[in-house]
Design a protein around this motif. Structure first.
Motif, PDB file in Angstrom:
ATOM      1  N   VAL A   1      22.898  16.631 -19.660  1.00 12.90           N
ATOM      2  CA  VAL A   1      21.520  16.135 -19.655  1.00 12.90           C
ATOM      3  C   VAL A   1      21.402  14.894 -18.786  1.00 12.90           C
ATOM      4  O   VAL A   1      20.407  14.714 -18.063  1.00 12.90           O
ATOM      5  CB  VAL A   1      21.050  15.855 -21.093  1.00 12.90           C
ATOM      6  N   GLN A   2      22.397  14.029 -18.820  1.00 14.42           N
ATOM      7  CA  GLN A   2      22.377  12.842 -17.954  1.00 14.42           C
ATOM      8  C   GLN A   2      22.370  13.242 -16.482  1.00 14.42           C
ATOM      9  O   GLN A   2      21.651  12.653 -15.668  1.00 14.42           O
ATOM     10  CB  GLN A   2      23.582  11.956 -18.267  1.00 14.42           C
ATOM     11  N   TYR A   3      23.160  14.251 -16.133  1.00 13.67           N
ATOM     12  CA  TYR A   3      23.163  14.747 -14.759  1.00 13.67           C
ATOM     13  C   TYR A   3      21.809  15.351 -14.400  1.00 13.67           C
ATOM     14  O   TYR A   3      21.310  15.172 -13.277  1.00 13.67           O
ATOM     15  CB  TYR A   3      24.270  15.784 -14.566  1.00 13.67           C
ATOM     16  N   ILE A   4      21.228  16.087 -15.342  1.00 18.43           N
ATOM     17  CA  ILE A   4      19.924  16.709 -15.093  1.00 18.43           C
ATOM     18  C   ILE A   4      18.854  15.648 -14.882  1.00 18.43           C
ATOM     19  O   ILE A   4      18.032  15.747 -13.961  1.00 18.43           O
ATOM     20  CB  ILE A   4      19.544  17.641 -16.267  1.00 18.43           C
ATOM     21  N   ILE A   5      18.858  14.614 -15.713  1.00 19.09           N
ATOM     22  CA  ILE A   5      17.865  13.541 -15.567  1.00 19.09           C
ATOM     23  C   ILE A   5      18.024  12.847 -14.224  1.00 19.09           C
ATOM     24  O   ILE A   5      17.032  12.554 -13.534  1.00 19.09           O
ATOM     25  CB  ILE A   5      18.007  12.540 -16.731  1.00 19.09           C
ATOM     26  N   PHE A   6      19.261  12.592 -13.832  1.00 19.15           N
ATOM     27  CA  PHE A   6      19.497  11.980 -12.521  1.00 19.15           C
ATOM     28  C   PHE A   6      18.991  12.874 -11.395  1.00 19.15           C
ATOM     29  O   PHE A   6      18.349  12.394 -10.439  1.00 19.15           O
ATOM     30  CB  PHE A   6      21.001  11.709 -12.347  1.00 19.15           C
TER      31      PHE A   6
ATOM     32  N   CYS B   1       0.828  -1.203   0.000  1.00 16.62           N
ATOM     33  CA  CYS B   1       0.000   0.000   0.000  1.00 16.62           C
ATOM     34  C   CYS B   1       0.862   1.254   0.000  1.00 16.62           C
ATOM     35  O   CYS B   1       0.661   2.163  -0.819  1.00 16.62           O
ATOM     36  CB  CYS B   1      -0.933  -0.016   1.215  1.00 16.62           C
ATOM     37  N   ARG B   2       1.817   1.312   0.903  1.00 22.48           N
ATOM     38  CA  ARG B   2       2.680   2.493   0.990  1.00 22.48           C
ATOM     39  C   ARG B   2       3.565   2.634  -0.246  1.00 22.48           C
ATOM     40  O   ARG B   2       3.711   3.731  -0.804  1.00 22.48           O
ATOM     41  CB  ARG B   2       3.561   2.393   2.245  1.00 22.48           C
ATOM     42  N   PHE B   3       4.145   1.514  -0.684  1.00 25.93           N
ATOM     43  CA  PHE B   3       5.080   1.572  -1.809  1.00 25.93           C
ATOM     44  C   PHE B   3       4.362   1.910  -3.116  1.00 25.93           C
ATOM     45  O   PHE B   3       4.908   2.638  -3.948  1.00 25.93           O
ATOM     46  CB  PHE B   3       5.808   0.227  -1.932  1.00 25.93           C
ATOM     47  N   TYR B   4       3.155   1.395  -3.286  1.00 25.32           N
ATOM     48  CA  TYR B   4       2.385   1.688  -4.499  1.00 25.32           C
ATOM     49  C   TYR B   4       2.072   3.172  -4.596  1.00 25.32           C
ATOM     50  O   TYR B   4       2.225   3.793  -5.667  1.00 25.32           O
ATOM     51  CB  TYR B   4       1.123   0.828  -4.509  1.00 25.32           C
ATOM     52  N   HIS B   5       1.638   3.790  -3.500  1.00 21.71           N
ATOM     53  CA  HIS B   5       1.370   5.226  -3.502  1.00 21.71           C
ATOM     54  C   HIS B   5       2.655   6.029  -3.722  1.00 21.71           C
ATOM     55  O   HIS B   5       2.650   7.039  -4.441  1.00 21.71           O
ATOM     56  CB  HIS B   5       0.715   5.647  -2.187  1.00 21.71           C
ATOM     57  N   TYR B   6       3.741   5.576  -3.102  1.00 19.76           N
ATOM     58  CA  TYR B   6       5.009   6.292  -3.237  1.00 19.76           C
ATOM     59  C   TYR B   6       5.527   6.254  -4.674  1.00 19.76           C
ATOM     60  O   TYR B   6       5.957   7.286  -5.226  1.00 19.76           O
ATOM     61  CB  TYR B   6       6.036   5.687  -2.287  1.00 19.76           C
ATOM     62  N   ILE B   7       5.492   5.076  -5.287  1.00 19.75           N
ATOM     63  CA  ILE B   7       5.975   4.943  -6.667  1.00 19.75           C
ATOM     64  C   ILE B   7       5.123   5.781  -7.623  1.00 19.75           C
ATOM     65  O   ILE B   7       5.650   6.471  -8.505  1.00 19.75           O
ATOM     66  CB  ILE B   7       5.971   3.461  -7.093  1.00 19.75           C
ATOM     67  N   PHE B   8       3.808   5.725  -7.436  1.00 19.31           N
ATOM     68  CA  PHE B   8       2.939   6.498  -8.317  1.00 19.31           C
ATOM     69  C   PHE B   8       3.209   7.992  -8.158  1.00 19.31           C
ATOM     70  O   PHE B   8       3.292   8.731  -9.151  1.00 19.31           O
ATOM     71  CB  PHE B   8       1.473   6.185  -8.000  1.00 19.31           C
ATOM     72  N   GLU B   9       3.337   8.441  -6.916  1.00 16.42           N
ATOM     73  CA  GLU B   9       3.589   9.867  -6.667  1.00 16.42           C
ATOM     74  C   GLU B   9       4.936  10.285  -7.223  1.00 16.42           C
ATOM     75  O   GLU B   9       5.059  11.328  -7.881  1.00 16.42           O
ATOM     76  CB  GLU B   9       3.528  10.130  -5.166  1.00 16.42           C
ATOM     77  N   GLY B  10       5.965   9.479  -6.979  1.00 14.04           N
ATOM     78  CA  GLY B  10       7.294   9.824  -7.447  1.00 14.04           C
ATOM     79  C   GLY B  10       7.413   9.840  -8.963  1.00 14.04           C
ATOM     80  O   GLY B  10       7.993  10.764  -9.544  1.00 14.04           O
ATOM     81  N   CYS B  11       6.835   8.838  -9.629  1.00 12.43           N
ATOM     82  CA  CYS B  11       6.917   8.772 -11.092  1.00 12.43           C
ATOM     83  C   CYS B  11       6.057   9.847 -11.752  1.00 12.43           C
ATOM     84  O   CYS B  11       6.412  10.366 -12.809  1.00 12.43           O
ATOM     85  CB  CYS B  11       6.502   7.386 -11.577  1.00 12.43           C
ATOM     86  N   THR B  12       4.932  10.175 -11.129  1.00 15.37           N
ATOM     87  CA  THR B  12       4.114  11.270 -11.649  1.00 15.37           C
ATOM     88  C   THR B  12       4.891  12.580 -11.613  1.00 15.37           C
ATOM     89  O   THR B  12       4.910  13.345 -12.593  1.00 15.37           O
ATOM     90  CB  THR B  12       2.827  11.409 -10.823  1.00 15.37           C
ATOM     91  N   SER B  13       5.551  12.838 -10.478  1.00 12.01           N
ATOM     92  CA  SER B  13       6.364  14.051 -10.370  1.00 12.01           C
ATOM     93  C   SER B  13       7.534  14.015 -11.355  1.00 12.01           C
ATOM     94  O   SER B  13       7.865  15.036 -11.975  1.00 12.01           O
ATOM     95  CB  SER B  13       6.890  14.193  -8.939  1.00 12.01           C
ATOM     96  N   ALA B  14       8.148  12.846 -11.521  1.00 13.16           N
ATOM     97  CA  ALA B  14       9.273  12.726 -12.445  1.00 13.16           C
ATOM     98  C   ALA B  14       8.839  13.000 -13.884  1.00 13.16           C
ATOM     99  O   ALA B  14       9.556  13.671 -14.638  1.00 13.16           O
ATOM    100  CB  ALA B  14       9.894  11.333 -12.339  1.00 13.16           C
ATOM    101  N   THR B  15       7.671  12.499 -14.262  1.00  9.11           N
ATOM    102  CA  THR B  15       7.180  12.735 -15.617  1.00  9.11           C
ATOM    103  C   THR B  15       6.947  14.216 -15.870  1.00  9.11           C
ATOM    104  O   THR B  15       7.335  14.760 -16.918  1.00  9.11           O
ATOM    105  CB  THR B  15       5.871  11.959 -15.848  1.00  9.11           C
TER     106      THR B  15
ATOM    107  N   LEU C   1       8.336  16.746 -14.324  1.00 10.75           N
ATOM    108  CA  LEU C   1       9.629  17.429 -14.355  1.00 10.75           C
ATOM    109  C   LEU C   1      10.352  17.174 -15.677  1.00 10.75           C
ATOM    110  O   LEU C   1      11.014  18.071 -16.207  1.00 10.75           O
ATOM    111  CB  LEU C   1      10.488  16.968 -13.184  1.00 10.75           C
ATOM    112  N   HIS C   2      10.236  15.957 -16.201  1.00  2.00           N
ATOM    113  CA  HIS C   2      10.873  15.658 -17.488  1.00  2.00           C
ATOM    114  C   HIS C   2      10.239  16.475 -18.615  1.00  2.00           C
ATOM    115  O   HIS C   2      10.942  16.974 -19.498  1.00  2.00           O
ATOM    116  CB  HIS C   2      10.743  14.162 -17.794  1.00  2.00           C
TER     117      HIS C   2
END
Length: 295
Positions: free
Chosen positions: A87-92, A43-57, A59-60
């Motif tokens: 760009v690699q540093y920025i993506i990281f 439950c916690r990890f699913y919400h965390y991954i979704f939130e993190g990847c949404t923010s990453a998208t 930002l990208h």
């Protein structure tokens, strides 16, 4: 496939793919909200991954838009400024920032029961914890998440508006027999940029409205309205993850060409393997005939 633009697109594709991995859990919650059968950690990890990847998208998208703005408005300077290594540093850095900013989600969600003293596992729900709501930390996290939407949205409107004006005004400088075709190309680019901004707003605005509406649920009618609204916003959210590669492929001719070469190379490898298998079968049959006939 190793240009700076394609590096952003590849990283975005990874983010969108990970978001799709969260789809089964969202579908389960829509089908059977109670009980949650996958445990506290999932439950916690699913919400965390979704939130993190949404923010990453998001930002990208913003970082790629800034690169395109520099490439069109300052072509000579951008060639020296925008390099693959940078760009690699920025993506990281984007991934680190997105995942760190989503870390509070791990402590704000969990499996909640109707009776915490004597929990009935048939009433378990994967949602924001009562502590997160009562302490006000949930509202702070929602404000942070909403900022992730509105700040990039304003940035995209400014960047693509500037790009559109730059391309539109440049048609006055076009001369020669190919001026008409180049003008059409510029107009088509402006239209694609407008579609990118509209798709971003249409797909993500209902999602953030639904999140804020869900945080205010205090009665049955509001809960039903929130559930119906979140269903529609969830579809748009996952649709955004689907159409992002399509939209950016339309804007990147090199990416399309590289993807085509990669696909053709894969086909050639399959054909080569199939040909090798046929040769092995023919050799095996010839060997078998020789052993039977003694020739």
């Amino acid at each position: 496939m190793k240009t700076t633009t394609n590096l952003y697109l590849s990283s975005m594709a990874v983010s969108d793919l990970i978001i799709f991995l969260c789809l089964p859990f969202d579908l389960y919650r829509l089908w059977k909200y109670v009980p949650w059968l996958f445990g506290e950690v999932v439950c916690r990890f699913y919400h965390y991954i979704f939130e993190g990847c949404t923010s990453a998208t998001i930002l990208h998208i913003t970082a790629l838009s800034i690169e395109r703005y520099l490439a069109i408005s300052f072509p000579l300077r951008s060639k020296a400024l925008v390099t693959r290594r940078r760009v690699q540093y920025i993506i990281f850095a984007l991934w680190v920032f997105a995942l760190v900013s989503a870390a509070p989600t791990l402590f704000l969600v969990g499996v909640e029961y109707d009776n915490d003293t004597h929990p009935d596992y048939n009433t378990g729900q994967c949602k924001h914890s009562n502590y997160a709501i009562s302490s006000g930390k949930l509202h702070i996290m929602l404000w942070v998440s909403t900022t992730y939407f509105f700040c990039p949205m304003l940035c995209l409107i400014f960047l693509y508006g500037s790009i559109g004006c730059k391309l539109w005004n440049s048609k006055m400088d076009l001369q020669g027999p190919c001026a008409l075709s180049r003008e059409r190309s510029h107009r088509q680019t402006v239209k694609i940029l407008a579609v990118v901004v509209l798709a971003f707003i249409i797909c993500w605005l209902p999602y953030h409205i639904g999140r804020n509406l869900f945080a205010q649920v205090d009665d049955y009618e509001t809960a039903m309205l929130s559930q119906n609204f979140n269903m529609a916003s969830m579809v748009l959210c996952y649709l955004s993850a689907s159409i992002n590669p399509v939209l950016y492929n339309l804007m990147s001719r090199k990416y399309r060409a590289a993807a085509k070469r990669l696909f053709l190379l894969h086909q050639r490898q399959i054909q080569a393997r199939h040909g090798q298998r046929q040769l092995c079968v023919i050799d095996h049959i010839s060997t078998l005939n020789e052993s039977l006939t003694g020739v």
